[in-house]
Motif scaffolding. Structure first.
Motif, PDB file in Angstrom:
ATOM      1  N   ILE A   1      -2.785   3.360 -13.328  1.00  0.00           N
ATOM      2  CA  ILE A   1      -1.834   2.295 -12.986  1.00  0.00           C
ATOM      3  C   ILE A   1      -1.935   1.957 -11.492  1.00  0.00           C
ATOM      4  O   ILE A   1      -1.988   0.783 -11.097  1.00  0.00           O
ATOM      5  CB  ILE A   1      -0.399   2.721 -13.334  1.00  0.00           C
ATOM      6  N   GLY A   2      -1.974   3.005 -10.658  1.00  0.00           N
ATOM      7  CA  GLY A   2      -2.105   2.783  -9.212  1.00  0.00           C
ATOM      8  C   GLY A   2      -3.411   2.106  -8.858  1.00  0.00           C
ATOM      9  O   GLY A   2      -3.450   1.217  -7.988  1.00  0.00           O
ATOM     10  N   GLY A   3      -4.497   2.499  -9.513  1.00  0.00           N
ATOM     11  CA  GLY A   3      -5.789   1.855  -9.274  1.00  0.00           C
ATOM     12  C   GLY A   3      -5.766   0.389  -9.663  1.00  0.00           C
ATOM     13  O   GLY A   3      -6.326  -0.464  -8.964  1.00  0.00           O
ATOM     14  N   GLY A   4      -5.110   0.068 -10.791  1.00  0.00           N
ATOM     15  CA  GLY A   4      -5.006  -1.321 -11.216  1.00  0.00           C
ATOM     16  C   GLY A   4      -4.217  -2.165 -10.228  1.00  0.00           C
ATOM     17  O   GLY A   4      -4.589  -3.300  -9.916  1.00  0.00           O
ATOM     18  N   LEU A   5      -3.116  -1.612  -9.724  1.00  0.00           N
ATOM     19  CA  LEU A   5      -2.323  -2.327  -8.710  1.00  0.00           C
ATOM     20  C   LEU A   5      -3.134  -2.552  -7.445  1.00  0.00           C
ATOM     21  O   LEU A   5      -3.085  -3.629  -6.832  1.00  0.00           O
ATOM     22  CB  LEU A   5      -1.058  -1.527  -8.380  1.00  0.00           C
TER      23      LEU A   5
ATOM     24  N   THR B   1       7.923   5.099 -11.770  1.00  0.00           N
ATOM     25  CA  THR B   1       7.149   6.340 -11.678  1.00  0.00           C
ATOM     26  C   THR B   1       8.015   7.491 -11.191  1.00  0.00           C
ATOM     27  O   THR B   1       7.956   8.607 -11.737  1.00  0.00           O
ATOM     28  CB  THR B   1       5.961   6.158 -10.722  1.00  0.00           C
ATOM     29  N   ILE B   2       8.842   7.244 -10.181  1.00  0.00           N
ATOM     30  CA  ILE B   2       9.744   8.292  -9.670  1.00  0.00           C
ATOM     31  C   ILE B   2      10.701   8.752 -10.761  1.00  0.00           C
ATOM     32  O   ILE B   2      10.928   9.956 -10.956  1.00  0.00           O
ATOM     33  CB  ILE B   2      10.520   7.779  -8.443  1.00  0.00           C
TER      34      ILE B   2
ATOM     35  N   LEU C   1       0.828  -1.211   0.000  1.00  0.00           N
ATOM     36  CA  LEU C   1       0.000   0.000   0.000  1.00  0.00           C
ATOM     37  C   LEU C   1       0.860   1.258   0.000  1.00  0.00           C
ATOM     38  O   LEU C   1       0.520   2.252  -0.650  1.00  0.00           O
ATOM     39  CB  LEU C   1      -0.933  -0.017   1.218  1.00  0.00           C
ATOM     40  N   CYS C   2       1.972   1.245   0.729  1.00  0.00           N
ATOM     41  CA  CYS C   2       2.873   2.404   0.747  1.00  0.00           C
ATOM     42  C   CYS C   2       3.364   2.717  -0.656  1.00  0.00           C
ATOM     43  O   CYS C   2       3.354   3.880  -1.095  1.00  0.00           O
ATOM     44  CB  CYS C   2       4.063   2.137   1.670  1.00  0.00           C
ATOM     45  N   ALA C   3       3.807   1.691  -1.384  1.00  0.00           N
ATOM     46  CA  ALA C   3       4.326   1.900  -2.738  1.00  0.00           C
ATOM     47  C   ALA C   3       3.227   2.371  -3.687  1.00  0.00           C
ATOM     48  O   ALA C   3       3.447   3.252  -4.525  1.00  0.00           O
ATOM     49  CB  ALA C   3       4.962   0.610  -3.262  1.00  0.00           C
ATOM     50  N   ILE C   4       2.031   1.799  -3.555  1.00  0.00           N
ATOM     51  CA  ILE C   4       0.915   2.203  -4.420  1.00  0.00           C
ATOM     52  C   ILE C   4       0.546   3.659  -4.162  1.00  0.00           C
ATOM     53  O   ILE C   4       0.295   4.429  -5.105  1.00  0.00           O
ATOM     54  CB  ILE C   4      -0.303   1.280  -4.188  1.00  0.00           C
TER      55      ILE C   4
ATOM     56  N   THR D   1       4.647  -3.603  -7.161  1.00  0.00           N
ATOM     57  CA  THR D   1       4.389  -2.280  -6.588  1.00  0.00           C
ATOM     58  C   THR D   1       5.661  -1.439  -6.514  1.00  0.00           C
ATOM     59  O   THR D   1       5.665  -0.273  -6.911  1.00  0.00           O
ATOM     60  CB  THR D   1       3.771  -2.401  -5.186  1.00  0.00           C
ATOM     61  N   TYR D   2       6.755  -2.020  -6.035  1.00  0.00           N
ATOM     62  CA  TYR D   2       7.981  -1.235  -5.884  1.00  0.00           C
ATOM     63  C   TYR D   2       8.679  -1.019  -7.222  1.00  0.00           C
ATOM     64  O   TYR D   2       9.347   0.006  -7.416  1.00  0.00           O
ATOM     65  CB  TYR D   2       8.909  -1.879  -4.857  1.00  0.00           C
TER      66      TYR D   2
END
Length: 351
Positions: A230-234, A180-181, A37-40, A173-174
Protein backbone atom coordinates in the motif's frame (compact mmCIF):
# COMPACT_ATOMS: atom_id res chain seq x y z
CA UNK A 1 -11.70 2.22 25.23
CA UNK A 2 -13.15 4.87 27.55
CA UNK A 3 -15.79 7.25 26.26
CA UNK A 4 -13.45 10.15 27.04
CA UNK A 5 -10.68 8.58 24.96
CA UNK A 6 -13.04 8.03 22.02
CA UNK A 7 -14.12 11.68 22.11
CA UNK A 8 -10.53 12.95 22.35
CA UNK A 9 -9.39 10.67 19.53
CA UNK A 10 -12.27 11.86 17.34
CA UNK A 11 -11.39 15.49 18.08
CA UNK A 12 -7.76 14.78 17.15
CA UNK A 13 -8.78 13.25 13.81
CA UNK A 14 -11.04 16.25 13.09
CA UNK A 15 -8.15 18.59 13.97
CA UNK A 16 -5.92 16.65 11.56
CA UNK A 17 -8.55 17.08 8.85
CA UNK A 18 -8.71 20.83 9.45
CA UNK A 19 -4.93 21.02 9.27
CA UNK A 20 -4.95 19.18 5.93
CA UNK A 21 -7.53 21.64 4.57
CA UNK A 22 -5.29 24.52 5.67
CA UNK A 23 -2.16 22.85 4.25
CA UNK A 24 -3.79 22.24 0.88
CA UNK A 25 -4.68 25.93 0.61
CA UNK A 26 -1.60 27.62 2.08
CA UNK A 27 1.43 25.30 1.70
CA UNK A 28 3.57 25.27 -1.42
CA UNK A 29 3.98 22.06 -3.50
CA UNK A 30 7.35 21.27 -1.89
CA UNK A 31 5.92 21.42 1.65
CA UNK A 32 2.93 19.33 0.62
CA UNK A 33 5.30 16.76 -0.91
CA UNK A 34 7.19 16.49 2.41
CA UNK A 35 3.94 16.06 4.35
CA UNK A 36 2.90 13.30 1.94
CA UNK A 37 6.24 11.53 2.33
CA UNK A 38 5.99 11.71 6.13
CA UNK A 39 2.62 9.96 6.10
CA UNK A 40 3.78 7.33 3.59
CA UNK A 41 6.85 6.56 5.70
CA UNK A 42 4.59 6.15 8.74
CA UNK A 43 2.70 3.42 6.84
CA UNK A 44 5.94 1.79 5.70
CA UNK A 45 7.52 2.06 9.15
CA UNK A 46 4.51 0.49 10.87
CA UNK A 47 4.42 -2.36 8.35
CA UNK A 48 8.08 -3.16 8.98
CA UNK A 49 7.78 -2.69 12.73
CA UNK A 50 5.06 -5.34 12.82
CA UNK A 51 7.52 -7.85 11.34
CA UNK A 52 10.79 -6.76 12.95
CA UNK A 53 9.66 -5.04 16.14
CA UNK A 54 6.56 -6.84 17.35
CA UNK A 55 7.25 -10.34 15.99
CA UNK A 56 11.04 -10.23 16.25
CA UNK A 57 11.76 -11.36 12.67
CA UNK A 58 14.89 -9.82 11.16
CA UNK A 59 13.51 -9.17 7.66
CA UNK A 60 15.19 -6.98 5.05
CA UNK A 61 12.85 -7.58 2.12
CA UNK A 62 10.62 -4.54 2.45
CA UNK A 63 11.83 -2.81 -0.71
CA UNK A 64 10.68 -5.80 -2.74
CA UNK A 65 7.14 -5.64 -1.33
CA UNK A 66 7.06 -1.91 -1.97
CA UNK A 67 8.09 -2.51 -5.58
CA UNK A 68 5.25 -5.00 -6.07
CA UNK A 69 2.71 -2.53 -4.70
CA UNK A 70 4.13 0.45 -6.60
CA UNK A 71 4.28 -1.29 -9.98
CA UNK A 72 0.87 -2.94 -9.59
CA UNK A 73 -0.87 0.29 -8.61
CA UNK A 74 0.89 2.27 -11.34
CA UNK A 75 0.12 -0.23 -14.11
CA UNK A 76 -3.53 -0.52 -13.13
CA UNK A 77 -4.10 3.26 -12.94
CA UNK A 78 -2.23 4.33 -16.09
CA UNK A 79 -4.39 5.13 -19.08
CA UNK A 80 -4.18 3.10 -22.29
CA UNK A 81 -2.60 6.05 -24.10
CA UNK A 82 0.03 6.49 -21.39
CA UNK A 83 0.91 2.80 -21.58
CA UNK A 84 1.34 2.94 -25.34
CA UNK A 85 3.56 5.99 -24.99
CA UNK A 86 5.65 4.42 -22.20
CA UNK A 87 6.11 0.94 -23.72
CA UNK A 88 7.78 2.00 -26.96
CA UNK A 89 10.57 -0.63 -27.04
CA UNK A 90 8.26 -3.59 -26.62
CA UNK A 91 4.43 -3.54 -26.47
CA UNK A 92 2.78 -4.29 -23.16
CA UNK A 93 1.14 -7.70 -22.80
CA UNK A 94 -2.60 -8.03 -23.27
CA UNK A 95 -5.03 -7.49 -21.57
CA UNK A 96 -2.97 -5.44 -19.10
CA UNK A 97 -2.40 -2.79 -21.77
CA UNK A 98 -6.13 -1.96 -21.84
CA UNK A 99 -6.98 -2.20 -18.12
CA UNK A 100 -7.46 1.02 -16.13
CA UNK A 101 -8.92 0.81 -12.63
CA UNK A 102 -9.84 3.37 -9.95
CA UNK A 103 -6.98 4.29 -7.64
CA UNK A 104 -8.45 2.69 -4.51
CA UNK A 105 -9.06 -0.64 -6.26
CA UNK A 106 -5.57 -0.63 -7.80
CA UNK A 107 -4.01 0.25 -4.44
CA UNK A 108 -5.85 -2.60 -2.73
CA UNK A 109 -4.81 -5.07 -5.44
CA UNK A 110 -1.20 -3.88 -5.07
CA UNK A 111 -1.30 -4.55 -1.33
CA UNK A 112 -2.91 -7.98 -1.79
CA UNK A 113 -0.38 -8.97 -4.44
CA UNK A 114 2.48 -7.91 -2.15
CA UNK A 115 0.95 -10.05 0.62
CA UNK A 116 0.69 -13.00 -1.79
CA UNK A 117 4.36 -12.63 -2.72
CA UNK A 118 5.17 -12.52 1.01
CA UNK A 119 3.33 -15.82 1.48
CA UNK A 120 5.39 -17.38 -1.31
CA UNK A 121 8.63 -16.02 0.16
CA UNK A 122 7.66 -16.77 3.76
CA UNK A 123 7.04 -20.47 3.20
CA UNK A 124 10.74 -21.32 2.65
CA UNK A 125 12.40 -18.48 4.59
CA UNK A 126 10.48 -18.05 7.85
CA UNK A 127 11.85 -21.31 9.21
CA UNK A 128 15.21 -19.51 9.34
CA UNK A 129 16.25 -17.25 12.21
CA UNK A 130 18.32 -14.15 12.80
CA UNK A 131 20.95 -13.22 10.25
CA UNK A 132 20.03 -16.14 7.99
CA UNK A 133 16.46 -14.83 7.68
CA UNK A 134 17.77 -11.31 6.97
CA UNK A 135 20.04 -12.57 4.17
CA UNK A 136 17.27 -14.73 2.68
CA UNK A 137 14.67 -11.93 2.63
CA UNK A 138 17.23 -9.47 1.26
CA UNK A 139 18.01 -11.97 -1.50
CA UNK A 140 14.34 -12.37 -2.42
CA UNK A 141 13.94 -8.59 -2.49
CA UNK A 142 16.79 -8.35 -4.98
CA UNK A 143 15.25 -11.17 -7.02
CA UNK A 144 12.00 -9.19 -7.26
CA UNK A 145 13.91 -6.11 -8.41
CA UNK A 146 15.84 -8.09 -11.03
CA UNK A 147 12.62 -9.65 -12.34
CA UNK A 148 11.09 -6.19 -12.72
CA UNK A 149 14.24 -5.03 -14.53
CA UNK A 150 14.03 -7.85 -17.09
CA UNK A 151 10.29 -8.10 -17.79
CA UNK A 152 10.19 -5.49 -20.54
CA UNK A 153 6.63 -6.24 -21.71
CA UNK A 154 5.17 -5.94 -18.19
CA UNK A 155 7.20 -3.38 -16.22
CA UNK A 156 9.04 -1.66 -19.11
CA UNK A 157 12.31 -3.02 -17.71
CA UNK A 158 15.07 -0.69 -16.57
CA UNK A 159 13.34 2.29 -18.23
CA UNK A 160 10.63 2.16 -15.59
CA UNK A 161 7.17 3.69 -15.74
CA UNK A 162 6.34 7.30 -16.50
CA UNK A 163 3.10 9.25 -16.86
CA UNK A 164 1.72 7.63 -13.70
CA UNK A 165 -1.39 9.57 -12.55
CA UNK A 166 -0.55 11.84 -9.60
CA UNK A 167 -3.55 10.63 -7.62
CA UNK A 168 -1.82 10.54 -4.25
CA UNK A 169 -2.59 13.63 -2.17
CA UNK A 170 -2.76 14.60 1.51
CA UNK A 171 -6.17 12.99 1.94
CA UNK A 172 -5.01 9.66 0.55
CA UNK A 173 -1.76 9.55 2.49
CA UNK A 174 -3.08 10.75 5.86
CA UNK A 175 -6.28 8.75 5.51
CA UNK A 176 -4.21 5.62 4.88
CA UNK A 177 -1.91 6.55 7.77
CA UNK A 178 -4.82 6.85 10.23
CA UNK A 179 -6.35 3.57 9.06
CA UNK A 180 -2.96 1.82 9.31
CA UNK A 181 -2.41 3.09 12.87
CA UNK A 182 -5.88 1.94 13.91
CA UNK A 183 -5.46 -1.51 12.32
CA UNK A 184 -2.01 -1.98 13.85
CA UNK A 185 -3.19 -0.90 17.30
CA UNK A 186 -6.17 -3.28 17.14
CA UNK A 187 -3.97 -6.12 15.88
CA UNK A 188 -1.27 -5.66 18.52
CA UNK A 189 -3.85 -5.53 21.33
CA UNK A 190 -5.58 -8.68 20.07
CA UNK A 191 -4.69 -12.30 20.85
CA UNK A 192 -2.66 -12.39 17.63
CA UNK A 193 -0.61 -9.43 18.82
CA UNK A 194 0.08 -11.13 22.13
CA UNK A 195 1.23 -14.21 20.19
CA UNK A 196 3.53 -12.05 18.05
CA UNK A 197 5.12 -10.56 21.17
CA UNK A 198 5.49 -13.98 22.76
CA UNK A 199 7.36 -15.20 19.67
CA UNK A 200 9.59 -12.13 19.84
CA UNK A 201 10.47 -12.72 23.48
CA UNK A 202 11.08 -16.49 23.39
CA UNK A 203 10.10 -18.82 20.55
CA UNK A 204 10.58 -22.00 22.59
CA UNK A 205 8.38 -20.73 25.43
CA UNK A 206 5.76 -19.50 22.95
CA UNK A 207 5.65 -22.86 21.21
CA UNK A 208 5.37 -24.71 24.53
CA UNK A 209 2.31 -22.56 25.29
CA UNK A 210 0.60 -23.85 22.14
CA UNK A 211 1.39 -20.97 19.75
CA UNK A 212 1.86 -22.10 16.16
CA UNK A 213 5.14 -20.34 15.31
CA UNK A 214 5.04 -20.79 11.55
CA UNK A 215 1.40 -19.71 11.24
CA UNK A 216 1.87 -16.52 13.24
CA UNK A 217 5.16 -15.65 11.56
CA UNK A 218 3.60 -16.00 8.11
CA UNK A 219 0.59 -13.95 9.24
CA UNK A 220 2.80 -11.13 10.51
CA UNK A 221 4.95 -11.29 7.38
CA UNK A 222 1.94 -11.14 5.03
CA UNK A 223 0.17 -8.31 6.88
CA UNK A 224 3.40 -6.27 6.98
CA UNK A 225 3.92 -6.90 3.25
CA UNK A 226 0.32 -5.83 2.53
CA UNK A 227 0.84 -2.42 4.10
CA UNK A 228 4.27 -2.15 2.46
CA UNK A 229 2.55 -2.68 -0.89
CA UNK A 230 0.00 0.00 0.00
CA UNK A 231 2.82 2.40 0.91
CA UNK A 232 4.66 1.58 -2.31
CA UNK A 233 1.52 2.26 -4.34
CA UNK A 234 1.03 5.64 -2.65
CA UNK A 235 4.68 6.52 -3.27
CA UNK A 236 4.58 5.57 -6.96
CA UNK A 237 1.46 7.63 -7.67
CA UNK A 238 2.93 10.54 -5.70
CA UNK A 239 6.20 10.67 -7.66
CA UNK A 240 4.59 10.00 -11.06
CA UNK A 241 7.52 7.88 -12.25
CA UNK A 242 9.22 4.75 -10.89
CA UNK A 243 12.02 2.41 -11.94
CA UNK A 244 13.62 -0.72 -10.44
CA UNK A 245 16.67 1.22 -9.18
CA UNK A 246 14.43 2.98 -6.64
CA UNK A 247 13.81 -0.24 -4.75
CA UNK A 248 17.34 -1.17 -3.72
CA UNK A 249 18.43 -2.16 -0.21
CA UNK A 250 18.94 1.52 0.73
CA UNK A 251 15.17 1.99 0.74
CA UNK A 252 14.76 -0.87 3.23
CA UNK A 253 17.55 0.62 5.34
CA UNK A 254 15.75 3.98 5.50
CA UNK A 255 12.62 2.32 6.86
CA UNK A 256 14.68 0.23 9.29
CA UNK A 257 16.29 3.46 10.50
CA UNK A 258 12.86 4.89 11.28
CA UNK A 259 11.70 1.95 13.40
CA UNK A 260 15.04 1.66 15.25
CA UNK A 261 15.07 5.38 16.02
CA UNK A 262 11.43 5.39 17.14
CA UNK A 263 11.60 2.14 19.07
CA UNK A 264 11.29 -1.48 17.98
CA UNK A 265 7.80 -2.48 19.06
CA UNK A 266 6.27 0.98 19.43
CA UNK A 267 3.57 2.35 17.13
CA UNK A 268 3.89 5.82 18.64
CA UNK A 269 7.67 5.81 18.24
CA UNK A 270 7.39 4.85 14.56
CA UNK A 271 4.96 7.70 13.86
CA UNK A 272 7.18 10.27 15.61
CA UNK A 273 10.36 8.95 14.01
CA UNK A 274 8.89 8.93 10.50
CA UNK A 275 8.09 12.63 10.75
CA UNK A 276 11.42 13.50 12.41
CA UNK A 277 13.59 11.59 9.92
CA UNK A 278 11.70 12.60 6.76
CA UNK A 279 11.35 16.29 7.60
CA UNK A 280 14.77 16.48 9.29
CA UNK A 281 16.59 15.32 6.18
CA UNK A 282 14.86 18.03 4.16
CA UNK A 283 15.45 20.87 6.64
CA UNK A 284 19.16 20.00 6.80
CA UNK A 285 19.53 20.55 3.04
CA UNK A 286 20.50 24.10 3.92
CA UNK A 287 23.90 22.71 5.00
CA UNK A 288 24.62 21.61 1.42
CA UNK A 289 24.00 25.11 0.08
CA UNK A 290 25.64 28.49 0.58
CA UNK A 291 24.34 30.42 3.59
CA UNK A 292 24.28 34.24 3.37
CA UNK A 293 24.23 35.87 6.83
CA UNK A 294 24.51 39.39 5.43
CA UNK A 295 27.98 40.18 6.78
CA UNK A 296 29.46 36.84 5.73
CA UNK A 297 28.65 34.08 3.26
CA UNK A 298 29.32 30.50 4.28
CA UNK A 299 29.96 28.07 1.46
CA UNK A 300 27.91 24.88 1.61
CA UNK A 301 29.64 21.51 1.62
CA UNK A 302 28.06 18.76 -0.44
CA UNK A 303 27.19 15.83 1.80
CA UNK A 304 27.43 17.80 5.07
CA UNK A 305 23.71 17.29 5.56
CA UNK A 306 24.13 13.51 5.87
CA UNK A 307 27.17 13.91 8.16
CA UNK A 308 25.23 16.12 10.60
CA UNK A 309 22.15 13.91 10.40
CA UNK A 310 24.20 10.78 11.07
CA UNK A 311 25.87 12.48 14.06
CA UNK A 312 22.45 13.41 15.48
CA UNK A 313 21.29 9.82 15.03
CA UNK A 314 24.35 8.54 16.86
CA UNK A 315 23.61 10.88 19.78
CA UNK A 316 20.01 9.69 19.94
CA UNK A 317 21.04 6.03 19.84
CA UNK A 318 23.64 6.55 22.57
CA UNK A 319 21.22 8.24 24.98
CA UNK A 320 18.09 6.32 23.90
CA UNK A 321 19.33 2.80 23.31
CA UNK A 322 15.81 1.44 22.82
CA UNK A 323 14.74 4.31 20.58
CA UNK A 324 12.80 7.44 21.40
CA UNK A 325 9.82 5.53 22.78
CA UNK A 326 11.24 2.07 23.47
CA UNK A 327 8.18 -0.17 23.65
CA UNK A 328 5.97 2.53 25.18
CA UNK A 329 2.82 3.84 23.56
CA UNK A 330 0.89 7.09 23.75
CA UNK A 331 -2.31 7.05 25.79
CA UNK A 332 -4.61 9.79 26.99
CA UNK A 333 -4.24 8.55 30.59
CA UNK A 334 -0.45 8.97 30.44
CA UNK A 335 -0.83 12.45 28.96
CA UNK A 336 -3.23 13.60 31.69
CA UNK A 337 -1.07 12.05 34.44
CA UNK A 338 1.91 13.96 33.03
CA UNK A 339 -0.05 17.22 33.02
CA UNK A 340 -1.27 16.66 36.60
CA UNK A 341 2.25 16.37 38.02
CA UNK A 342 3.15 19.19 40.42
CA UNK A 343 6.59 20.29 41.61
CA UNK A 344 7.60 19.59 45.22
CA UNK A 345 6.21 22.03 47.79
CA UNK A 346 8.49 24.73 49.22
CA UNK A 347 8.19 23.31 52.74
CA UNK A 348 10.51 20.46 51.87
CA UNK A 349 10.21 16.76 52.52
CA UNK A 350 11.12 16.81 56.22
CA UNK A 351 8.55 19.42 57.28
Amino acid sequence: MKKRDIILTTISIVALGLFLIYANSNFNPYQIRILNLCAIYVVLGLSMNLINGFTGLFSLGHAGFMAVGAYTTALLTMSETAKQRTFFLEPMISPLDKITLPFFVALLIGGLLAAFVALLIGAPTLRLKGDYLAIATLGFSEIIRIIFTNTQNITNGALGLKSIPNTTNLWWTYGTMVVTIMVMAALINSSFGKAFKAIREDEIAAESMGINLFKHKVMSFAIGAFFAGIGGGLLGNLLGAINPAMFRFVLTFNILLIIVLGGMGSITGTVISAFVVTSGLEYLRILDESINLGFIQIQGITGLRMVVFSALLMIVVIFFRNGLMGTNEFSWDKLFNLLKRRPFSKKGVGQ
